[in-house]
Design a protein around this motif. Structure first.
Motif, PDB file in Angstrom:
ATOM      1  N   ARG A 174       6.581 -14.887  15.402  1.00 52.39           N
ATOM      2  CA  ARG A 174       6.754 -16.764  15.402  1.00 52.39           C
ATOM      3  C   ARG A 174       8.266 -16.885  14.790  1.00 52.39           C
ATOM      4  NH1 ARG A 174       1.242 -16.594  14.503  1.00 52.39           N
ATOM      5  NH2 ARG A 174       0.122 -18.009  16.057  1.00 52.39           N
ATOM      6  N   GLU A 175       8.485 -16.217  13.638  1.00 49.77           N
ATOM      7  CA  GLU A 175       9.656 -16.476  12.962  1.00 49.77           C
ATOM      8  C   GLU A 175      10.811 -16.324  13.700  1.00 49.77           C
ATOM      9  OE1 GLU A 175      11.977 -15.623   8.589  1.00 49.77           O
ATOM     10  OE2 GLU A 175      10.704 -14.100   9.579  1.00 49.77           O
ATOM     11  N   SER A 176      11.043 -15.357  14.391  1.00 49.34           N
ATOM     12  CA  SER A 176      11.932 -14.788  15.305  1.00 49.34           C
ATOM     13  C   SER A 176      12.109 -15.656  16.531  1.00 49.34           C
ATOM     14  CB  SER A 176      11.759 -13.424  15.662  1.00 49.34           C
ATOM     15  OG  SER A 176      12.019 -12.459  14.701  1.00 49.34           O
ATOM     16  N   ALA A 177      10.893 -15.850  17.068  1.00 48.32           N
ATOM     17  CA  ALA A 177      11.027 -16.774  18.318  1.00 48.32           C
ATOM     18  C   ALA A 177      11.534 -18.194  18.061  1.00 48.32           C
ATOM     19  CB  ALA A 177       9.456 -16.938  18.839  1.00 48.32           C
ATOM     20  N   VAL A 178      11.234 -18.966  17.135  1.00 49.09           N
ATOM     21  CA  VAL A 178      11.596 -20.152  16.610  1.00 49.09           C
ATOM     22  C   VAL A 178      12.985 -20.339  16.261  1.00 49.09           C
ATOM     23  CG1 VAL A 178       9.080 -21.004  16.130  1.00 49.09           C
ATOM     24  CG2 VAL A 178      10.712 -20.331  14.242  1.00 49.09           C
ATOM     25  N   ASN A 179      13.442 -19.090  15.931  1.00 47.84           N
ATOM     26  CA  ASN A 179      14.890 -19.116  15.643  1.00 47.84           C
ATOM     27  C   ASN A 179      15.860 -18.624  16.492  1.00 47.84           C
ATOM     28  OD1 ASN A 179      15.377 -20.069  12.547  1.00 47.84           O
ATOM     29  ND2 ASN A 179      13.641 -18.783  12.624  1.00 47.84           N
ATOM     30  N   GLU A 180      15.515 -17.719  17.482  1.00 42.70           N
ATOM     31  CA  GLU A 180      16.182 -16.984  18.247  1.00 42.70           C
ATOM     32  C   GLU A 180      15.897 -16.855  19.704  1.00 42.70           C
ATOM     33  OE1 GLU A 180      16.990 -13.353  14.809  1.00 42.70           O
ATOM     34  OE2 GLU A 180      15.530 -12.939  16.499  1.00 42.70           O
ATOM     35  N   ALA A 181      14.734 -17.486  20.205  1.00 41.99           N
ATOM     36  CA  ALA A 181      14.289 -17.057  21.696  1.00 41.99           C
ATOM     37  C   ALA A 181      14.737 -18.500  22.601  1.00 41.99           C
ATOM     38  CB  ALA A 181      12.755 -16.849  21.713  1.00 41.99           C
ATOM     39  N   GLY A 182      15.831 -18.197  23.353  1.00 42.31           N
ATOM     40  CA  GLY A 182      16.103 -19.214  24.205  1.00 42.31           C
ATOM     41  C   GLY A 182      15.114 -19.526  25.218  1.00 42.31           C
ATOM     42  N   ASP A 183      14.242 -18.384  25.640  1.00 40.48           N
ATOM     43  CA  ASP A 183      13.214 -18.569  26.382  1.00 40.48           C
ATOM     44  C   ASP A 183      12.330 -19.654  26.201  1.00 40.48           C
ATOM     45  OD1 ASP A 183      13.713 -17.144  29.241  1.00 40.48           O
ATOM     46  OD2 ASP A 183      14.127 -15.486  27.652  1.00 40.48           O
ATOM     47  N   TYR A 184      12.135 -19.844  24.818  1.00 42.01           N
ATOM     48  CA  TYR A 184      10.982 -20.802  24.298  1.00 42.01           C
ATOM     49  C   TYR A 184      12.128 -21.895  23.755  1.00 42.01           C
ATOM     50  CZ  TYR A 184       8.682 -22.914  20.180  1.00 42.01           C
ATOM     51  OH  TYR A 184       8.027 -23.627  19.293  1.00 42.01           O
ATOM     52  N   LEU A 185      12.870 -21.849  23.043  1.00 42.47           N
ATOM     53  CA  LEU A 185      13.748 -23.000  22.362  1.00 42.47           C
ATOM     54  C   LEU A 185      14.440 -23.943  23.480  1.00 42.47           C
ATOM     55  CD1 LEU A 185      15.717 -21.098  19.604  1.00 42.47           C
ATOM     56  CD2 LEU A 185      13.844 -22.765  19.345  1.00 42.47           C
ATOM     57  N   ILE A 186      14.714 -23.597  24.455  1.00 43.18           N
ATOM     58  CA  ILE A 186      15.295 -24.610  25.580  1.00 43.18           C
ATOM     59  C   ILE A 186      14.258 -25.145  26.207  1.00 43.18           C
ATOM     60  CG2 ILE A 186      16.725 -24.472  27.810  1.00 43.18           C
ATOM     61  CD1 ILE A 186      18.153 -22.088  26.756  1.00 43.18           C
ATOM     62  N   PRO A 187      13.391 -24.725  26.444  1.00 41.68           N
ATOM     63  CA  PRO A 187      12.010 -25.551  27.306  1.00 41.68           C
ATOM     64  C   PRO A 187      11.545 -26.740  26.069  1.00 41.68           C
ATOM     65  CG  PRO A 187      11.870 -23.455  27.794  1.00 41.68           C
ATOM     66  CD  PRO A 187      12.912 -23.310  26.864  1.00 41.68           C
ATOM     67  N   LEU A 188      11.587 -26.069  24.912  1.00 40.30           N
ATOM     68  CA  LEU A 188      11.069 -26.836  23.756  1.00 40.30           C
ATOM     69  C   LEU A 188      12.030 -27.999  23.570  1.00 40.30           C
ATOM     70  CD1 LEU A 188       9.075 -27.074  21.718  1.00 40.30           C
ATOM     71  CD2 LEU A 188      10.930 -25.935  19.987  1.00 40.30           C
ATOM     72  N   ALA A 189      13.240 -27.806  23.670  1.00 40.98           N
ATOM     73  CA  ALA A 189      14.313 -29.171  23.392  1.00 40.98           C
ATOM     74  C   ALA A 189      14.371 -29.783  24.641  1.00 40.98           C
ATOM     75  CB  ALA A 189      15.738 -28.497  23.271  1.00 40.98           C
ATOM     76  N   GLU A 190      14.025 -29.494  25.718  1.00 37.00           N
ATOM     77  CA  GLU A 190      13.850 -30.310  26.922  1.00 37.00           C
ATOM     78  C   GLU A 190      12.647 -31.078  27.015  1.00 37.00           C
ATOM     79  OE1 GLU A 190      16.127 -27.383  30.151  1.00 37.00           O
ATOM     80  OE2 GLU A 190      14.035 -27.259  30.078  1.00 37.00           O
ATOM     81  N   GLY A 191      11.779 -30.763  26.137  1.00 35.20           N
ATOM     82  CA  GLY A 191      10.238 -31.503  26.213  1.00 35.20           C
ATOM     83  C   GLY A 191       9.451 -30.944  27.039  1.00 35.20           C
ATOM     84  N   VAL A 192       9.490 -29.997  27.463  1.00 37.95           N
ATOM     85  CA  VAL A 192       8.574 -29.220  28.799  1.00 37.95           C
ATOM     86  C   VAL A 192       7.583 -28.755  27.942  1.00 37.95           C
ATOM     87  CG1 VAL A 192       8.674 -27.588  30.259  1.00 37.95           C
ATOM     88  CG2 VAL A 192      10.614 -29.006  30.471  1.00 37.95           C
ATOM     89  N   ILE A 193       7.806 -28.128  26.809  1.00 39.37           N
ATOM     90  CA  ILE A 193       6.614 -27.661  26.072  1.00 39.37           C
ATOM     91  C   ILE A 193       6.692 -28.167  24.573  1.00 39.37           C
ATOM     92  CG2 ILE A 193       6.523 -25.259  27.299  1.00 39.37           C
ATOM     93  CD1 ILE A 193       8.155 -24.059  25.164  1.00 39.37           C
ATOM     94  N   THR A 194       5.595 -27.936  24.003  1.00 40.47           N
ATOM     95  CA  THR A 194       5.699 -28.135  22.454  1.00 40.47           C
ATOM     96  C   THR A 194       5.670 -27.116  21.594  1.00 40.47           C
ATOM     97  OG1 THR A 194       3.222 -28.182  22.178  1.00 40.47           O
ATOM     98  CG2 THR A 194       4.232 -30.254  22.940  1.00 40.47           C
ATOM     99  N   GLU A 195       5.624 -27.186  20.074  1.00 41.90           N
ATOM    100  CA  GLU A 195       5.442 -26.018  19.380  1.00 41.90           C
ATOM    101  C   GLU A 195       4.272 -25.262  19.160  1.00 41.90           C
ATOM    102  OE1 GLU A 195       6.506 -27.694  15.305  1.00 41.90           O
ATOM    103  OE2 GLU A 195       8.865 -28.106  15.929  1.00 41.90           O
ATOM    104  N   ALA A 196       3.320 -25.978  19.681  1.00 39.98           N
ATOM    105  CA  ALA A 196       1.994 -25.366  19.887  1.00 39.98           C
ATOM    106  C   ALA A 196       1.932 -24.420  21.036  1.00 39.98           C
ATOM    107  CB  ALA A 196       0.893 -26.541  20.009  1.00 39.98           C
ATOM    108  N   HIS A 197       2.838 -24.382  21.981  1.00 40.80           N
ATOM    109  CA  HIS A 197       2.860 -23.523  23.123  1.00 40.80           C
ATOM    110  C   HIS A 197       2.809 -22.047  22.818  1.00 40.80           C
ATOM    111  CE1 HIS A 197       3.226 -23.579  27.377  1.00 40.80           C
ATOM    112  NE2 HIS A 197       4.058 -22.699  27.331  1.00 40.80           N
TER     113      HIS A 197
END
Length: 327
Positions: free
Chosen positions: A248-271
């Motif tokens: 998780r620590e890596s994903a929430v800091n480094e994973a654009g595949d997760y962070l970009i949809p999160l910033a767009e509001g398409v998903i939440t942190e609970a995804h």
């Protein structure tokens, strides 16, 4: 100190062995038997980087780090995109025990972790594999996927048709006797349309696979993008999928595949539903249904590199491989 070269790593670390090693270390990470820090990255001109990845494996009494450069455009120069080494220290004395080639460890363990994810998340009968990308990781992922699922058909797509054709030929030559059908497709959409397992292993910084292309029940290993602003998958694919990560620590800091949809509001942190280690230890559950799309976002972990290097060191000592240096 023992120095272990790229060719020796190939000889000492099989893909089958590495899959088992990755299962063990990912479970250790989930239970606290492996400890690591988030990698630190130094930007290098031209969109390149150098990363430092430290970790401590308690059971093996090893501490160390991988130092690696990532130069995505090296493929055009016929050079590897990932180059570096793994250092191994004795956690009891602090003594430096080995320097191990990092490029080959990365090639093998990255695909081995995808194989662990595929074992945990893909449907048991998954038989069609799509590989998006045509480099070193494409080759290692084909090998790894064949070890964990009954693959009968492989589709390949890459931005360079000649490279895709070459990978098709190599794959047919290597696995032809098993009766596996191999096809190089004109588009990525055609490659993934009927796939049960999809591995994206490109150097692309923008989406190469779209959610509307993926059929129900598929499993995706997203491997190529490793920076917060880069991604291989569009937001719709991530939204549709049950998302799992290596850490998780890596994903929430480094994973654009997760962070970009999160910033767009398409998903939440609970995804993010869980880490592979949590699936291995039984503290989290995997695939929700036969029709679910599952997604594993890989970033690569220091603990994985150290576990692989530790195994290689033991084998090198047993088989009298490597070069001893009075450091």
């Amino acid at each position: 100190m023992l120095v272990i070269t790229q060719n020796e790593v190939k000889e000492l670390l099989t893909m089958q062995d590495c899959i088992g090693i990755m299962e063990e270390v990912l479970a250790d990470l989930a239970t606290g038997q492996a400890v690591q820090s988030l990698r630190s990255v130094v930007p290098v001109r031209g969109g390149n980087l150098m990363g430092l990845m430290p970790a401590y494996l308690k059971r093996e009494e090893k501490v160390g780090a991988k130092i690696i450069t990532v130069f995505p455009d090296n493929h055009a120069k016929r050079l590897p995109s990932h180059q570096g080494f793994v250092s191994l220290f004795n956690a009891g004395t602090g003594g430096l025990e080995a320097i191990v080639d990092g490029r080959q460890i990365t090639a093998i363990r990255t695909a081995a972790v995808s194989a662990v994810a595929t074992k945990l998340l893909a449907r048991e009968a998954a038989a069609t594999l799509a590989v998006i990308g045509t480099g070193e990781q494409a080759r290692s992922h084909i090998e790894a996927m064949l070890l964990v699922r009954p693959i009968r058909r492989i589709t390949i797509w890459g931005p360079n048709p000649a490279h895709a054709a070459q990978l098709k030929l190599e794959t047919e030559q290597r696995y032809g006797e098993a009766g596996i059908i191999v096809e190089a497709t004109p588009t990525a959409e055609q490659a993934v349309a009927e796939a049960d397992i999809i591995c994206t292993v490109t150097a692309s910084t923008t989406p190469v696979v779209q959610g509307e292309w993926i059929r129900a029940g598929a499993h995706v290993n997203a491997v190529g993008a490793c920076r917060a602003k880069d991604r291989e998958l569009d937001s719709e694919l991530v939204r549709r999928a049950e998302l799992y990560v290596d850490r998780r620590e890596s994903a929430v800091n480094e994973a654009g595949d997760y962070l970009i949809p999160l910033a767009e509001g398409v998903i939440t942190e609970a995804h993010i539903r869980g880490e592979l280690g949590e699936l291995l230890t039984g503290s989290r559950q995997g695939r929700g249904s036969e029709q679910a799309i599952t997604l594993f976002k890989a970033l690569g972990l220091a603990s994985e590199d150290l576990a692989a290097a530790g195994f290689i060191l033991k084998e090198a000592i047993r088989l009298h491989k490597g070069t001893q240096i009075d450091f």
